[in-house]
Design an enzyme around this catalytic site. Structure first.
Site, mmCIF file in Angstrom:
data_model
loop_
_atom_site.group_PDB
_atom_site.id
_atom_site.type_symbol
_atom_site.label_atom_id
_atom_site.label_comp_id
_atom_site.label_asym_id
_atom_site.label_seq_id
_atom_site.Cartn_x
_atom_site.Cartn_y
_atom_site.Cartn_z
ATOM 1 N N PRO A 87 -15.380 -6.498 -51.902
ATOM 2 C CA PRO A 87 -16.211 -5.903 -50.827
ATOM 3 C C PRO A 87 -15.288 -4.853 -49.812
ATOM 4 C CG PRO A 87 -15.377 -8.316 -50.511
ATOM 5 C CD PRO A 87 -15.172 -7.840 -52.000
ATOM 6 N N LEU A 88 -14.061 -5.149 -49.848
ATOM 7 C CA LEU A 88 -13.307 -4.143 -48.865
ATOM 8 C C LEU A 88 -12.794 -3.140 -49.598
ATOM 9 C CD1 LEU A 88 -11.334 -6.871 -46.726
ATOM 10 C CD2 LEU A 88 -13.496 -5.657 -46.382
ATOM 11 N N LYS A 133 -6.947 0.167 -42.793
ATOM 12 C CA LYS A 133 -5.437 0.266 -42.521
ATOM 13 C C LYS A 133 -4.731 1.410 -42.873
ATOM 14 C CE LYS A 133 -4.518 -3.417 -45.961
ATOM 15 N NZ LYS A 133 -4.126 -4.679 -46.188
ATOM 16 N N ASP A 143 -13.681 -18.394 -56.953
ATOM 17 C CA ASP A 143 -13.919 -17.508 -58.259
ATOM 18 C C ASP A 143 -12.641 -17.474 -58.684
ATOM 19 O OD1 ASP A 143 -15.261 -15.555 -60.079
ATOM 20 O OD2 ASP A 143 -13.791 -14.062 -59.268
ATOM 21 N N TYR A 175 -5.676 -14.170 -63.987
ATOM 22 C CA TYR A 175 -5.177 -14.058 -62.599
ATOM 23 C C TYR A 175 -3.744 -14.733 -62.679
ATOM 24 C CZ TYR A 175 -9.656 -12.511 -61.016
ATOM 25 O OH TYR A 175 -10.946 -11.866 -60.965
ATOM 26 N N GLY A 199 -11.286 -11.521 -50.671
ATOM 27 C CA GLY A 199 -9.870 -11.676 -51.126
ATOM 28 C C GLY A 199 -9.291 -11.567 -49.944
ATOM 29 N N GLN A 219 -5.901 -12.350 -42.637
ATOM 30 C CA GLN A 219 -6.730 -11.643 -43.252
ATOM 31 C C GLN A 219 -8.118 -12.467 -43.424
ATOM 32 O OE1 GLN A 219 -5.355 -10.109 -46.911
ATOM 33 N NE2 GLN A 219 -4.189 -8.474 -45.858
ATOM 34 N N GLN A 275 -21.594 -10.545 -61.947
ATOM 35 C CA GLN A 275 -20.378 -10.278 -60.992
ATOM 36 C C GLN A 275 -19.909 -8.930 -60.943
ATOM 37 O OE1 GLN A 275 -15.644 -11.679 -59.876
ATOM 38 N NE2 GLN A 275 -17.222 -13.046 -60.686
#
Ligand code: NAP
Length: 324
Positions: free
Chosen positions: A205-206, A214, A48, A53, A281, A287, A175
């Site tokens: 999603p996070l 964190k 994506d 960006y 991401g 990560q 989306q």
């Protein structure tokens, strides 16, 4: 990796998509190449992107990544947000879309885009004009499918109706934002997507990192380099006290049950039957590897319900909360 149908197109997409918003920003070119290769090794076939960006740099880097395997991949990009200094370098007008599509194709170094997303709803442009423009792009082979992002459910239904009445190319996917603290999509958008057989590629999603926990550690909570601390948009989006409380409950639950919180948060999104694939991401391989272990989690209905209950259920669309 599992592969799912992209709506009724017959195209199969991996049940994880990789987002390139960090390309050219938090991930330099070299790291971006490594992230891309790791995704390919894991079986991800959808990437994506968006014209905005890293001011076009993400499309350029993705263009380099895909040069030897273009046809094996589902490549997306987007149009709508401000992409230049000119007064008309924004929105979903015919003029802006026509200007942007060729710039995106050039940067991506490809002849066609698989899914071209409208990045937001444009109050100032007649939806028929926008969808007719997308239809022209399909007809002249510049895009295969059109999708929409950040529309509310009524705006999506309106777009579906306008396309149908005018015999324009149908919307195939959406989306929306979706994660354990941002569950608004459950109220209208996800049931609607199921009803309309739209593929759903959900982002954040996070919670932009919040759900990794964190921010509750001494090391990271005041680290100025990480997104929620650095980027005002995300600090605000995930700044409510109750969201932090949910994230902390979730983090403790994950740790007590020996799960990587990032992987568990992603696996929770993946388990929703209306979601085709969450968009990952990551800024580095560490990560990304942690996110990819979501594929190893056996998400039972019981585990799913326990995680869901750590969060706050959004109210029903009719406000009738009683069961009968
Ligand atoms: N349509 C839209 O409007 C829209 C909006 C946003 C994103 N998207 C798409 O969705 C993709 C994913 O969105 P997102 O980046 O916001 O997703 P996200 O998964 O919510 O957040 C990713 C961020 O969380 C942190 N992170 C990731 N894995 C981690 C781990 N294992 N441990 C600790 N921290 C970790 C990193 O940020 P830090 O290291 O800086 O903390 C990373 O950049 C984007 O690339 C883009 O393609 C679309």
């Amino acid at each position: 990796m599992e592969y799912k149908l992209l709506g009724n197109t017959g195209v199969k997409v991996s049940n994880l998509t990789f987002g390139t918003m960090n390309f050219g920003k938090d991930a330099d070119k070299n790291t971006s190449f490594k992230l891309f290769e790791r995704c390919r090794d894991a079986g991800i076939n959808m990437f994506d992107c968006a014209n905005v960006y890293s001011k076009g740099e993400a499309e350029k880097i993705l263009g380099e990544c895909i040069k030897n395997c273009r046809d094996e991949l589902i490549i997306t990009t987007k149009v709508h947000f401000t992409a230049g200094d000119n007064i008309n370098d924004r929105g979903s007008s015919r003029k802006h879309i026509f200007n942007q599509i060729d710039k995106s194709l050039k940067r991506l170094n490809t002849d066609y885009i698989d899914i071209y997303f409208l990045h937001g709803y444009d109050e100032n442009t007649d939806l028929e004009e926008t969808l007719r423009t997308m239809d022209d792009l399909v007809k002249n082979g510049k895009i295969l499918y059109n999708g929409i992002s950040n529309f509310s459910a009524w705006q999506i239904e309106k777009a579906i109706a306008v396309a149908q009445i005018n015999n324009l190319n149908k919307i195939k996917c959406i989306q929306p934002m979706y994660n354990l603290v941002k569950r608004q999509a459950e109220v209208e958008i996800l049931p609607m997507a199921k009803h309309e057989n739209l593929a759903v590629f959900s982002y954040n999603p996070l919670g932009a990192g919040l759900l990794t926990g964190k921010y509750f550690t001494e090391k990271e909570k005041s680290n100025p380099d990480i997104r929620i601390n650095r980027d005002k948009k995300y600090t605000e989006r995930y700044g409510d006290e109750w969201m932090r409380e949910v994230a902390l409950r979730f983090f403790n639950f994950a740790r007590e049950n020996k799960y990587d919180p990032a992987a568990l948060a992603i696996a929770w999104v993946m388990h929703n039957p209306a979601v085709t694939a969450p968009i990952l991401g990551a800024r580095n391989l560490e990560q990304l590897n942690s996110c990819l272990t979501s594929l190893d989690i056996k998400m039972t209905d019981d585990l799913y319900d326990k995680i869901t209950s750590l969060s706050i259920k959004p109210p029903s669309p009719t406000d009738r909360s009683e069961k009968s």
